[in-house]
Scaffold this active site. Structure first.
Site, PDB file in Angstrom:
ATOM      1  N   CYS A  51      -5.526  13.502   2.159  1.00 17.49           N
ATOM      2  CA  CYS A  51      -5.817  13.020   1.054  1.00 17.49           C
ATOM      3  C   CYS A  51      -7.391  13.321   0.833  1.00 17.49           C
ATOM      4  O   CYS A  51      -7.555  13.065  -0.468  1.00 17.49           O
ATOM      5  CB  CYS A  51      -5.821  11.455   1.011  1.00 17.49           C
TER       6      CYS A  51
ATOM      7  N   ASP B  66       4.801  -0.287  -6.107  1.00 22.04           N
ATOM      8  CA  ASP B  66       4.278   0.546  -5.269  1.00 22.04           C
ATOM      9  C   ASP B  66       3.558  -0.142  -3.752  1.00 22.04           C
ATOM     10  O   ASP B  66       2.537  -1.082  -4.465  1.00 22.04           O
ATOM     11  CB  ASP B  66       3.972   1.377  -6.021  1.00 22.04           C
ATOM     12  N   GLY B  67       3.981   0.221  -2.578  1.00 23.86           N
ATOM     13  CA  GLY B  67       3.183  -0.464  -1.680  1.00 23.86           C
ATOM     14  C   GLY B  67       1.617   0.100  -1.569  1.00 23.86           C
ATOM     15  O   GLY B  67      -0.024  -0.301  -1.322  1.00 23.86           O
TER      16      GLY B  67
ATOM     17  N   GLU C 129      -6.393   1.499   8.808  1.00 25.52           N
ATOM     18  CA  GLU C 129      -7.209   1.832   7.843  1.00 25.52           C
ATOM     19  C   GLU C 129      -7.831   0.670   7.071  1.00 25.52           C
ATOM     20  O   GLU C 129      -7.465   1.212   6.034  1.00 25.52           O
ATOM     21  CB  GLU C 129      -6.529   3.273   7.007  1.00 25.52           C
TER      22      GLU C 129
END
Length: 634
Positions: free
Chosen positions: A393, A187-188, A301
Site C-alpha cells: 500500500c 467495509d472494514g 497499526e
C-alpha cells in the site's frame, strides 16, 4: 488544471483550489521529487505490478489469461493507485509509457468488469458467490474507492474518460446494492467515502454523494462485523458525530475523516465538520510525532493512547502520513484555518518525505524516530526500506501524492490568493477581480527567503496572502518586521501590477524542541529543528550515536552542503556534544542514580530526518538526552 479535491460551487468551503489553474514547478526540492517520481519511482512500481501478480489477476478476471489470484485481498488497489499516480504525473510532463499504461489498463479493467458493474479480481477469481460476505476485511469498497480516485485523476489531469466509465458502472452497482437495498454492511477499511464524493464532484451524479453520506452516518453502529482486533480497530465503535478522539487503525480512521469532511462540505453539515475538526485537534495535541507521523504501535497499526509516542517502536506508517495530509487539506479548504497547512507542511517534509529513499527506488512502511546500533536483529521489520512489499500500500501512496503535490501549494477566496507551501513555481489562476499570475523564487526549505513576483494582474485590488509557519520567529516582508494575523498569514492587499514583487524572509535559526512532560519515552530529551525540517543524528556522522548527550546551551551551527554523497543538497547542523557512559553492570542494566558517569567531549552532526538512511544502515535518533546534573533529571 484541476487537482484531487474540487468542492462544488455550492459547497461549504471558504477556501477553494485555484480556478483555471496553470501551475508549473520550476525547480527546487519539489522539482527534484517530481522528477524522481516520474523517471524512477513510477516506472519501478509498474514493474512490480507485473512481478507481484496484481495485473495478472485482472487479466485472468478479464478472460485474457488463466491463473489463480495472487497477493493480498486488496491487490487491485495497487493497480488503481498507480493509475492515479500516472495520471497526476502526466499533468506535469508527457510520457508515452505512462499514457500507454493508463489507456491499456483502463481497457483491461473494462474487460474484467462484470455485467452488473462489480469489479474485484479477488472474488471474481476465487468465489464470486462470496462477494460482500466478508466486508470486515475483504477491502471490496476500499479497492473501489481507489479506482474512483484514479478515474477522477485521469479525467482531470488528461481528459481521458474511459476509466471514468468503468468507475461509474461500479459506483452505480454500489448504489444499487448499498443505497437502494441498504446492502449487507460496511467495509472494514474506510476509503470509498471520500472517493465517492470526489466522483460526484467530477460527474454530477448526486447518488454518489448520498451513498457516501449514508456510509459515513452508518459507521459506528456495528455494521462492519466482528473482527479479532475489535470494533475500534475497524472504526466502528461510535457514530462519527459522537466519537471524541481518533482511535484504532490509523489509516482507516484518517480516510474516514477525509470522507466525513467531504460529506460535510458538500451537504453543508457544520455539526459533522466540527466533530471531525475536534478529533483533528486532539490528535495533533496528543498523538502526533514531531515529524508529523501517526501510529504509535506497529501491532495493529494503531494510534495508541494519548501521549504514547515512543521514538523507536512507533510505526508512523507512510500511508498514514499521506492520509493525514489529505485530511488536513480538506479541513483547510473547509475552514480556511492556517493550522491545517502547518501540519500538512510538517508531515510532508518529515514523516512523508523520509519514506522514500533519495534515489526514489525504495520505501519505508514504518518511519521510526530512532534506530539502534543492533538493528540488524530486526528481521522482517517493516521499518526497513524496500522496493515493494507483499502488502504494497505504501509505495503507491507516495507516488500518487508526490505526483499531485503542486495542487497543495495554494488556495483562493474570491479576491485573494493564499500561498501555503513554498517552492519555485509559476502559478496563474482566476480571482473575482480577474486573472492573476505569480512567480515564486525560493530555496526553501534550505533558506527562508521567498520572493513572489506578479507577472499578470487585473486593474483592481486583490490580496496576496503568505503563510508564516509558527516556528518562524522574526519574520520580515521587504526587510521590515511583520506580525502575522491570527491564522499565521501576512495579508498584502493592493492594486498589484505586473513586475511588482514582495520578499518574505522566514526565521531559519536552528532550535531545540522539548517534548510534553506526559510523553514518558521522551522525558529529558531534546530534538533539533530548523525551518520546517526535523533533524536527526546518524551513525554515518558519529559512531556513538546511542551514547550522545547534548549540553543545554550548546551552539547549533549551520553548514550548507551542496552535494552530500547519497543524499544531494542538504543543510547540516553541527553542535558540541558529549558521549555519556557508565560501568557495565554484572547483572541487570540498572544503576544507583549516584553512580559516576563517564563524560567525554564530542562533536555531533545532524541531518534532515527526511534524508536519513541514504548513507548506510546505521543507527539514528531524533531525540537526544540532555546532559543534565543528576539532581536535575526528570
Amino acid at each position: 488544471m484541476e487537482g484531487p479535491v474540487l468542492p462544488t460551487p455550492t459547497a461549504l468551503s471558504p477556501h477553494r483550489p485555484p480556478r483555471n489553474l496553470d501551475l508549473r514547478v520550476t525547480g527546487g526540492l519539489f522539482g527534484r521529487w517530481l522528477d524522481v517520481n516520474g523517471t524512477t519511482s513510477i516506472p519501478l512500481a509498474l514493474h512490480h505490478l507485473e512481478e507481484s501478480g496484481a495485473l495478472a489477476n485482472l487479466r485472468a478476471a478479464a478472460g485474457r489469461a488463466s491463473g489463480s489470484f495472487q497477493g493480498p485481498p486488496y491487490a487491485d488497489s495497487d493497480v488503481h493507485k498507480m493509475l492515479e499516480s500516472a495520471a497526476w504525473q502526466l499533468q506535469h510532463s508527457p510520457d508515452p509509457a505512462l499514457t500507454t499504461f493508463l489507456t491499456e489498463t483502463a481497457g483491461l479493467l473494462a474487460d474484467a468488469q462484470q455485467s452488473d458493474g462489480y469489479l474485484d479480481s479477488r472474488y471474481q477469481l476465487t468465489n464470486p458467490a462470496d462477494r460482500y460476505t466478508r466486508l470486515v476485511d475483504s477491502h471490496e469498497h476500499y479497492c473501489a474507492g481507489h479506482l474512483f480516485q484514479a478515474a477522477v485523476a485521469a479525467q482531470r489531469a488528461t481528459g481521458y474518460e474511459e476509466l471514468t466509465q468503468v468507475a461509474r458502472r461500479l459506483a452505480d452497482h454500489l448504489c444499487a446494492v448499498f443505497l437502494d437495498d441498504e446492502g449487507p454492511g460496511l467495509d472494514g477499511h474506510p476509503q470509498v467515502e471520500t472517493a465517492l464524493v470526489e466522483l460526484y464532484r467530477a460527474t454530477g451524479a448526486e447518488r454518489y454523494l448520498v451513498l457516501a453520506a449514508r456510509m459515513v452516518e452508518r459507521r459506528g453502529r456495528g455494521l462492519v462485523g466482528p473482527h479479532k482486533h475489535g470494533v475500534r480497530h475497524r472504526i466502528d465503535h461510535l457514530p462519527v458525530r459522537e466519537a471524541p478522539t481518533v482511535t484504532g487503525h490509523v489509516v482507516r480512521a484518517l480516510y474516514l475523516e477525509a470522507g466525513a469532511v467531504d460529506v460535510a462540505v458538500e451537504t453543508g453539515d457544520k455539526e459533522l465538520l466540527a466533530a471531525s475538526a475536534a478529533r483533528w485537534t486532539d490528535m495533533v495535541a496528543s498523538r502526533t510525532a514531531l515529524t508529523g507521523g501517526l501510529g504509535s504501535r506497529q501491532v495493529g497499526e494503531v494510534f495508541g493512547e494519548r501521549y504514547e509516542l515512543p521514538p523507536d517502536l512507533a510505526y508512523n506508517e507512510t500511508c498514514a502520513s499521506a492520509a493525514s495530509m489529505q485530511w488536513a487539506w480538506r479541513l483547510l479548504l473547509a475552514t480556511g484555518e492556517g493550522r491545517y497547512a502547518d501540519l500538512l507542511e510538517r508531515t510532508l517534509y518529515n514523516a512523508f518525505a523520509a519514506a522514500r529513499s533519495a534515489d526514489g527506488r525504495t520505501y519505508y512502511k514504518g518511519n521510526p524516530l530512532q534506530r539502534r546500533p543492533d538493528h540488524a536483529d530486526a528481521v522482517g521489520d517493516p521499518r526497513w526500506r524496500d522496493e515493494w512489499f507483499y502488502s504494497a500500500c505504501c509505495p503507491p501512496s507516495v507516488t500518487r501524492l508526490m505526483a499531485s503535490l503542486p495542487h497543495y501549494a495554494a488556495t483562493t477566496t474570491d479576491d485573494a490568493l493564499f500561498l501555503h507551501l513554498y517552492a519555485p513555481m509559476r502559478l496563474a489562476c482566476d480571482l473575482g477581480a480577474g486573472r492573476v499570475a505569480v512567480r515564486v523564487e525560493t530555496e526553501y526549505p534550505w533558506r527562508g527567503s521567498v520572493r513572489v513576483t506578479v507577472e499578470d494582474a487585473p486593474g483592481s485590488e486583490w490580496t496576496l496572502a503568505l503563510r508564516v509557519p509558527p516556528w518562524s520567529g522574526r519574520t520580515l516582508v521587504d526587510g521590515r518586521p511583520v506580525t502575522p494575523d491570527t491564522q499565521g498569514r501576512v495579508m498584502l492587499r493592493r492594486r498589484w501590477g505586473a513586475g511588482d514583487s514582495v520578499v518574505l524572509d522566514l526565521d531559519m535559526t536552528p532550535r531545540r524542541t522539548a517534548a510534553h512532560p506526559r510523553i514518558d519515552a521522551l522525558r529529558g530529551s531534546v530534538a533539533v529543528e530548523r525551518g520546517p525540517l526535523v533533524y536527526c543524528f546518524e551513525q554515518a556522522d558519529q559512531p556513538c550515536v546511542d551514547e550522545l548527550a547534548l549540553p543545554a546551551d550548546a551552539e547549533l551551527r549551520v553548514r550548507e552542503v551542496p552535494d552530500l554523497p547519497g543524499v544531494g543538497r542538504t543543510v547540516q547542523i553541527g553542535t558540541d556534544a558529549l558521549t555519556v557512559g557508565a560501568p557495565h553492570p554484572d547483572g541487570l542494566p540498572y544503576l544507583d542514580p549516584r553512580t559516576p558517569r563517564t563524560r567525554r567531549p564530542a562533536s555531533a552532526t545532524a541531518v534532515p530526518y527526511f534524508q536519513w538512511d541514504n548513507r548506510g544502515d546505521g543507527a539514528m535518533r531524533v531525540w537526544v538526552p540532555l546532559d543534565l546534573p543528576l539532581d536535575q533529571h526528570p
